[in-house]
Design a protein around this motif. Structure first.
Motif, mmCIF file in Angstrom:
data_model
loop_
_atom_site.group_PDB
_atom_site.id
_atom_site.type_symbol
_atom_site.label_atom_id
_atom_site.label_comp_id
_atom_site.label_asym_id
_atom_site.label_seq_id
_atom_site.Cartn_x
_atom_site.Cartn_y
_atom_site.Cartn_z
ATOM 1 N N ASN A 265 0.825 -1.216 0.000
ATOM 2 C CA ASN A 265 0.000 0.000 0.000
ATOM 3 C C ASN A 265 0.855 1.261 0.000
ATOM 4 O OD1 ASN A 265 -2.548 -1.261 -0.036
ATOM 5 N ND2 ASN A 265 -2.459 -1.598 2.177
ATOM 6 N N THR B 134 -5.670 0.705 9.660
ATOM 7 C CA THR B 134 -4.342 0.813 9.084
ATOM 8 C C THR B 134 -3.453 -0.317 9.590
ATOM 9 O OG1 THR B 134 -2.432 2.299 8.774
ATOM 10 C CG2 THR B 134 -3.482 2.291 10.938
ATOM 11 N N ARG C 249 -1.062 2.473 3.998
ATOM 12 C CA ARG C 249 -2.032 3.521 3.671
ATOM 13 C C ARG C 249 -3.302 3.315 4.486
ATOM 14 N NH1 ARG C 249 -3.334 3.064 -2.226
ATOM 15 N NH2 ARG C 249 -4.653 1.346 -1.502
#
Length: 240
Positions: A57, A207, A217
């Motif tokens: 991410n 997260t 992210r």
């Protein structure tokens, strides 16, 4: 003035020219092959770098920074369409060291070709658990509704002490608060498939928090694509 060359001299010149042409063809042919091989290698390397960034991410720039390189190192290489911008083996090794995947080893794939899960229900795991682990799980579930045990498979939360192999006790009836470790479902709206993950809840986001994978992210809990299914209320660690 007219110059007349003998037949023998013309033959010598012809042989020299032919030899020179053969030399050039021989010399250039390997370069053509190597250029084609280089282009193929670069495409494969770009695909690997993009796959690593997606898996973590991260943007390519963030991946480069987290791997200890200049932010433009990977982005410049990926965006180059002329095959004139390269990337060193040292840089690839830095990405490998940071991500945990050796160069050209695609992440998120098991040997069977299916996605490696982040977490799975204990009842679906084929590990031979010690008797005391099963007893501890049974004790956590005794007399309570909505309590399930999930095995952490990935390293998404190793930064806050949830390690691969840990068993998280999940209360499906608990309401999540910021700072909780939660079981979440991420839905792929295009395919309709769902992925179950263990994440840190920082309202209104979930997260990762990983020392090995670096920052992830944040993703918004919208109760559509991403929803929280339970809160961790206990943790069992049977390996050290």
């Amino acid at each position: 003035m007219q110059i007349t060359l003998s037949t023998d001299l013309l033959n010598v010149i012809s042989e020299i020219a032919y030899s020179a042409r053969c030399f050039l063809v021989t010399a250039l042919a390997p370069h053509r092959i190597s250029f084609a091989r280089m282009a193929l290698d670069q495409r494969e390397t770009k695909e690997w770098l993009k796959a690593i960034a997606r898996h973590l991410n991260l943007s390519p720039s963030q991946l480069a920074l987290n791997s200890g390189m200049a932010a433009s190192t990977i982005t410049r290489f990926i965006n180059d369409n002329s095959n004139s911008v390269g990337i060193t083996q040292t840089s690839l090794e830095k990405v490998a060291s940071y991500s945990g995947f050796r160069p050209h080893q695609m992440p998120g794939r098991a040997r069977s070709g299916t996605a490696e899960p982040d977490t799975i229900p204990l009842k679906q795991d084929n590990t031979e658990w010690p008797k005391w682990v099963i007893a501890a799980v049974d004790a956590a579930k005794a007399g309570k509704n909505g309590i399930e045990a999930w095995v952490m498979k990935g390293a998404a939360l190793d930064g806050i002490g949830v390690m691969p192999g840990d068993i998280a006790i999940i209360d499906q009836n608990a309401r999540a608060s910021s700072g909780d470790v939660v079981l979440a479902q991420i839905l792929d709206l295009a395919s309709g498939s769902a992925e179950m993950v263990m994440r840190l809840y920082q309202a209104p986001f979930i997260t990762t928090h990983s020392m090995r994978l670096g920052p992830g992210r944040p993703e918004h809990v919208d109760e559509d694509r991403i929803s929280i299914l339970g809160v961790r209320v206990g943790l069992i660690r049977w390996e050290h």
